[in-house]
Write an enzyme that holds these catalytic residues in place. Structure first.
Site, short mmCIF file in Angstrom:
data_model
loop_
_atom_site.label_atom_id
_atom_site.label_comp_id
_atom_site.label_asym_id
_atom_site.label_seq_id
_atom_site.Cartn_x
_atom_site.Cartn_y
_atom_site.Cartn_z
N ASN A 1 58.32 86.48 2.65
CA ASN A 1 59.24 85.38 2.77
C ASN A 1 60.65 85.94 2.65
O ASN A 1 60.87 86.91 1.94
CB ASN A 1 58.91 84.38 1.64
CG ASN A 1 59.98 83.35 1.38
OD1 ASN A 1 60.47 83.26 0.26
ND2 ASN A 1 60.35 82.58 2.37
N ARG B 1 49.13 76.28 -1.72
CA ARG B 1 48.58 75.70 -0.48
C ARG B 1 48.44 76.76 0.60
O ARG B 1 47.48 76.75 1.38
CB ARG B 1 49.45 74.54 0.00
CG ARG B 1 49.29 73.28 -0.82
CD ARG B 1 49.89 72.06 -0.16
NE ARG B 1 51.34 72.12 -0.04
CZ ARG B 1 52.20 71.90 -1.03
NH1 ARG B 1 51.75 71.60 -2.24
NH2 ARG B 1 53.50 71.96 -0.83
N HIS C 1 64.85 79.55 7.08
CA HIS C 1 63.61 79.52 6.31
C HIS C 1 62.38 79.52 7.21
O HIS C 1 61.40 80.20 6.94
CB HIS C 1 63.62 78.29 5.40
CG HIS C 1 62.45 78.22 4.47
ND1 HIS C 1 62.44 78.85 3.25
CD2 HIS C 1 61.25 77.61 4.59
CE1 HIS C 1 61.29 78.63 2.65
NE2 HIS C 1 60.54 77.88 3.44
N SER D 1 57.43 65.98 1.81
CA SER D 1 56.56 65.45 0.76
C SER D 1 55.47 66.48 0.47
O SER D 1 54.91 67.08 1.38
CB SER D 1 55.90 64.13 1.22
OG SER D 1 56.86 63.11 1.28
N GLN D 2 55.17 66.65 -0.80
CA GLN D 2 54.26 67.71 -1.24
C GLN D 2 52.80 67.29 -1.12
O GLN D 2 52.49 66.12 -0.86
CB GLN D 2 54.58 68.07 -2.69
CG GLN D 2 56.00 68.55 -2.88
CD GLN D 2 56.23 69.92 -2.28
OE1 GLN D 2 55.64 70.90 -2.69
NE2 GLN D 2 57.08 69.99 -1.27
N TYR E 1 63.14 82.62 10.60
CA TYR E 1 63.50 84.02 10.36
C TYR E 1 64.42 84.54 11.46
O TYR E 1 64.29 85.65 11.94
CB TYR E 1 62.23 84.90 10.26
CG TYR E 1 61.32 84.53 9.11
CD1 TYR E 1 61.43 85.19 7.90
CD2 TYR E 1 60.38 83.52 9.23
CE1 TYR E 1 60.62 84.86 6.83
CE2 TYR E 1 59.56 83.18 8.16
CZ TYR E 1 59.68 83.85 6.97
OH TYR E 1 58.88 83.51 5.91
N HIS F 1 61.52 79.78 -4.11
CA HIS F 1 61.95 78.39 -4.21
C HIS F 1 63.27 78.35 -4.97
O HIS F 1 63.42 77.63 -5.95
CB HIS F 1 60.88 77.52 -4.86
CG HIS F 1 60.55 76.32 -4.04
ND1 HIS F 1 60.30 75.08 -4.56
CD2 HIS F 1 60.45 76.17 -2.71
CE1 HIS F 1 60.05 74.23 -3.59
NE2 HIS F 1 60.12 74.86 -2.45
#
Lengths: 254, 793
Positions: free
Chosen positions: B555, B114, B47, B312-313, B50, B93
């Protein structure tokens, strides 16, 4: 002189962008009012915009009513100044008991965002004076807790005294009852918006401030925003707004 | 994941293999300690690194005249004139959503937002591309419901409209749903901010939510065996989104950037503080001292590795000059966000993690380690980021494979339906009511799609259109992914995906600006799966070159395999386009009676991968329709010019469900029918329901037809006048040897025709999805509106 209209900004407000745009389109000077401040900066009307004030995790509007700015808004309303709450703003006004009734979870238990037809009930109020004709107005709703509820006594008083300003309409133009296709959330008597007893504070769930330009699909909301702006100018000039009174609604209204 | 026991080495338990451990030793020149291994394990994950796909991604075209930030940045940014620019990116996701659909989808939205506002852009739109298994399956229904609520719950609260996306059902996603979210932001070019850790001596500032034990991959292993006791409370928890905190984070971040209080900003996503610090330092050619003691915690007792890799977001890292610290702190206070100085930028390019035995702070006011500070980790920033390990994976095409025929060559036709005697209108209605083609309204009504007052065209009818306030311009955005064809031919599937996304933008009149992509593929250590990825990237590159589109970011999501099955290779393509004058926009609904319906482009053979084939249960691997990319580019140039000249009233491309579905949608959306004649050659199924690309349906005012035809000729594009709009019915008279005889059997005077009442088609189309998902509130009890709609096969 350009009317100065305040937009209350809570942490979590998000239709402030729409409100700002709509007030500009309607020719007013928008003034952002921060939630921590009790200074209304000389505005002559207040718009409480949509969003999720303070996150609305507990219940829509329930925290916002305790904010410093809401004390100032209550005093402003008490003095007869015009106040309009839209969507979350309506929920905040209802929690603050500045307008009668409550907004419950949508009957379908899901957030709903779609275009509705909104039927103005009276054309002589501070919030409908510029609407022009009693015809269905097309504008979006976008909420999870918009099902208008009040006890029978309050509903009776609202109906008797003309406290219902807007109702949802069916495609054929009839009032949309709780189970009708034109009613997005199960609101009693198709109620989409109400005013207080004095007539200077109103709340509605649909978004007239997002329907002010033809390019966005409808400008039917502009009449409501313009009404607020005209009322603001009148209040600034005379200290009162026509179409309001000191009549008190019988029953459990605010 | 394997537990770390005396028999299982720590690096194996963390998901690193022996080759990777040796590479780590080489980069450090010594044995890594446990914390360092944990940091490598998350940064060298597929992730973040790559490591399998990077050699492939280097082949993508990334240059463009107006690209001001591209691959390697948090999001691509393209200038659009008037001093404005658009930022956009798509991200997956998938795995979190498979475990916990609501939070997985919600944090997917939060994470991509974000990336956008970290560039200095205000997020103005979200599109979500969702793929699930069988809609009648109970688990699928649970996932759909949770994901939809999660997307809505987050997007609605942060006040970013969800304006488009996809919802696709296919058995290959049964064990592994896909949740790809694209976000778009608008910025003044002066706001553009890069995540680069410049200026040794500058402060590393963490703001937003406090750090907890969320989303720690492999952490339970670590917690139980190496770093702590056996306390079960140390189990990692799923990431939990807080959209209210995100809303505050948006406002605070944009204020920090607008007031020029920060040098750079990076969001915290996967690999948390480790990723944000090492990537930022690596881009700036610097290093960082990280004071573990200074990081605000959500709970006591967090191990150092947990703090460093927590996901944590709703957190951001900013690089701040010391003189701006007080102003930064005040902005965060105003938005009620915790903020702390957690480190310093250093000239020496190492990321160094420090702590003290009593947790009292490892750095002094000048940013120097205090006496007694303990160094927990020291890793060169590039080793974790730009110089992470790369694997050249083995690639091998599967044994059984039939590539698409060359463009223009005769293709074998799968013509199972309509059988002679079967009403083509019944097939059309069945397609319109099918899970993949029916109205998505029941889903998108749960998303706020007009907040911010920019939405000109929302979800449900092709590309979304968002006006830009203060200008005449508008942005046009879409996501498209062709997995069905990718399964037969991954090059073709990826090329078709790009072509369709670009076409969907072009048919509004807009000029496509650039591409973001989310590549959802299988286990790259399987040669066949890696071959599919490699072919997909090659198709993506070829199509982007042919259409003149830069790839600005994206992504890669690999290992999309559930036990015993792999997903269809799914290249999800997001494209943003620009309309110079929004008033010239063309929509996909028939606008008036009496206009001419023009078919643009020629059909090609092949039904494999089509919705028709799915409905008929036909085998997939027989000849998917080919694409001529050069022709596609000419077709799109033609339609943009025709729209710019005011020759087009409405336009729709031929895609899922074929020509008949495209025309039916234009009828449904326009509230009017059409009287048409279509030559069907020897295969009515291919003519009506084939999905060969590079075709459009245009509604043209009769007096404009000659000019329209001439312009097409000039571009070398074939056109046919099919007939006229109007009336309550859609009638497509079929001519040619393959006509079906269906109407004849019904006793109609017309020999062979597809004939249906538009309102009936609308009814079927509107009720298909809630029926497929068994959603309550669909009180339609009269079943399919048209009699005899069941399709054989």
């Amino acid at each position: 002189m350009t009317a100065r209209v305040g937009i209350v900004l809570f942490p979590g407000s998000n239709r402030d962008i729409d409100a700002l745009n709509a007030l500009r389109v309607a020719g007013a000077e928008p003034v952002v009012l921060w939630h921590e401040s009790v200074d209304l900066e000389g505005v002559s009307a207040i718009l409480i915009p949509g969003g999720f004030a303070y996150g609305d995790y507990l219940r829509a509007g329930v925290i916002a009513r305790f904010s410093p700015v809401m004390r100032a808004v209550a005093s402003f309303a008490e003095a007869g100044g015009p106040v309009l709450g839209i969507c979350n703003g309506f929920q905040v006004l209802a929690e603050a008991r500045l307008v009668p009734g409550a907004l419950l979870r949508n009957r379908g238990l899901r957030f709903v965002c779609r275009e509705v037809a909104l039927l103005p009930e009276h054309l002589d109020t501070p919030f409908t004076r510029e609407v022009g004709a009693r015809r269905p107005l097309r504008m979006p709703v976008a909420h999870g807790e918009g099902c208008y509820y009040a006890d029978d006594a309050t509903l009776d008083a609202l109906e008797r005294d003309g406290g219902v300003l807007w109702r949802y309409a069916n495609p054929d133009g009839s009032v949309a009852g709780p189970d009708d296709p034109g009613n997005p959330n199960g609101s009693l008597c198709g109620i989409a918006g109400v005013r207080n007893a004095a007539g200077n504070v109103a709340g509605l769930m649909p978004h007239p401030e997002t329907a002010v330009e033809a390019i966005l699909g409808s400008d039917d909301g502009l009449g409501i925003i313009r009404s607020l702006v005209v009322s603001a100018a009148e209040y600034a000039a005379t200290g009162a707004v026509s179409g309001t009174s000191t009549r008190t609604l019988a029953g459990g209204a605010a | 994941m394997t537990a770390h026991t005396p028999e299982v080495p720590l690096h194996i338990a963390l998901g690193l293999n022996d080759v990777e451990l040796d590479a780590i030793r080489e980069k450090l020149g010594r044995e890594p300690n446990g914390l360092e291994l944990a940091m490598f394990s998350v940064m060298w994950s597929e992730h973040c690194s790559y490591k399998s796909s990077r050699p492939l991604l280097r082949t993508l075209p990334t240059k463009g005249r107006d690209v001001v930030a591209g691959v390697g940045e948090q999001a691509g940014v393209i200038a659009i004139g008037d001093g404005l620019a658009v930022a956009f990116k798509i991200e997956s996701h998938n795995h979190p959503s498979a475990v916990e659909p609501y939070q997985g989808a919600a944090t997917g939205v939060g994470g991509i937002l974000r990336d956008i506002f970290a560039m200095g852009a205000r997020p103005i739109a979200v599109l979500d591309a969702l793929r699930f298994g069988d809609p009648s399956d109970a688990r699928t229904r649970h996932l759909v419901d949770g994901v939809v609520r999660g997307v809505g719950g987050y997007g609605n609260c942060v006040g970013v409209p969800t304006v488009g996306g996809e919802l696709v059902f296919d058995p290959s996603y049964q064990g592994n749903p896909l949740v790809n979210v694209m976000a778009i932001g608008l910025l003044e070019e002066g706001m553009l901010t890069h995540a680069s850790g410049d200026g040794p001596g500058n402060l590393v500032v963490l703001y937003g939510s406090a750090t907890g034990r969320d989303g720690i991959g492999g952490a339970s292993v670590l917690a139980s065996a190496t770093f702590g006791d056996q306390d079960p409370s140390k189990r990692p928890s799923v990431q939990v989104g807080d959209p209210f905190a995100e809303k505050l984070l948006i406002e605070a971040t944009l204020e920090l950037i607008a007031r020029k209080l920060v040098v750079s900003i990076q969001d915290l996503g996967a690999a948390g503080i480790t990723c944000a610090t090492c990537e930022t330092a690596d881009r700036g050619g610097t290093g960082m001292l990280v004071d573990l003691d200074a990081i605000p915690r959500r709970e006591p007792g967090l191990e150092p590795f947990e703090v460093m890799i927590s996901e944590s977001q709703e957190r951001m890292v900013a690089i701040v000059e010391p003189v701006q610290w007080e102003a930064v702190r005040e902005v965060c206070r105003r938005w009620e966000l915790p903020v702390a100085i957690i480190g310093r930028v250093t000239a020496e390019p190492d990321v160094v993690v420090l702590t003290t035995p009593d947790g009292s702070g490892a750095l002094d006011a000048a940013g120097r380690p205090v006496v007694g500070a303990v160094e927990l980790a020291r890793i060169p920033a590039p080793a974790l980021a730009s110089e992470a390990i790369i694997f050249n994976r083995e690639s091998r095409p599967p044994a059984r494979r039939r590539p698409a025929p060359a463009p223009g060559s005769a293709a074998p036709l799968v013509d199972a339906l309509p059988l002679r005697g079967q009403d083509p209108a019944a097939v059309l209605a069945a397609l319109l009511g099918s899970p993949n083609l029916s109205s998505r309204r029941p889903v998108f009504e749960q998303y706020d799609h007009n907040v911010q007052a920019n939405t000109v065209e929302g979800p449900g009818r092709g590309a979304a259109v968002l006006r830009i306030k203060g200008t005449k311009k508008a942005l046009v955005a879409t996501t498209d992914g062709n997995a069905s064809v990718s399964q037969a031919d991954p090059w073709l599937g990826a090329a078709l995906s790009v072509a369709e996304a670009s076409r969907n933008v072009s048919i509004t009149g807009a000029r496509p600006l650039g591409v973001t992509n989310c590549l959802n593929y299988g286990d790259p250590t399987r040669p066949e799966a890696f071959w599919a990825l490699a072919e997909g990237v090659r198709g993506l590159a070829d199509a982007c070159v042919a259409l003149g589109l830069p790839v600005t970011g994206g992504n890669v999501s690999l290992y999309n395999e559930a036990p015993g099955s792999a997903i269809a290779p799914t290249p999800e393509i997001g494209i943003v386009g620009l309309l110079d004058d929004v008033s010239t926009r063309v929509g996909p609904a028939f606008r008036a009676d009496g206009n001419t319906v023009m078919l643009v482009g020629l059909p090609g053979g092949g039904l494999a991968g089509s919705e028709y084939a799915r409905l008929a249960g036909a085998a997939l691997e027989d000849g998917p329709p080919a694409i001529d990319l050069e022709l596609e580019a000419r077709l799109q140039a033609f339609v943009r010019e025709a729209i710019a000249r005011g020759l087009v009233e409405s336009c729709q491309d031929v895609s899922g469900g074929g020509l008949a579905v495209a025309i039916a949608e234009m009828c449904i959306w326009g509230g009017r029918g059409a009287q048409l004649r279509l030559g069907v050659g020897d295969s009515p199924a291919v003519a009506l329901f084939g999905e060969s690309p590079s075709r459009l349906v245009c509604e043209v005012v009769p007096r404009h037809v000659p000019a329209f035809g001439l312009l097409a000729l000039h571009h070398g594009i074939h056109t046919d006048a099919l007939g006229t709009t109007g009336g309550p019915r859609l009638v497509i008279e079929l001519t040619g040897e393959g006509a079906t005889g269906a109407a004849e059997e019904r006793g109609s005077r017309i020999a062979d025709a597809l004939e249906a009442v538009v309102d009936d088609l609308r009814h079927v189309w509107e009720h298909g999805l809630p029926r497929a998902l068994g959603w309550e509130g669909d009180d339609d009890s009269d079943g399919a509106a048209l009699p005899g709609l069941e399709v054989a096969g």
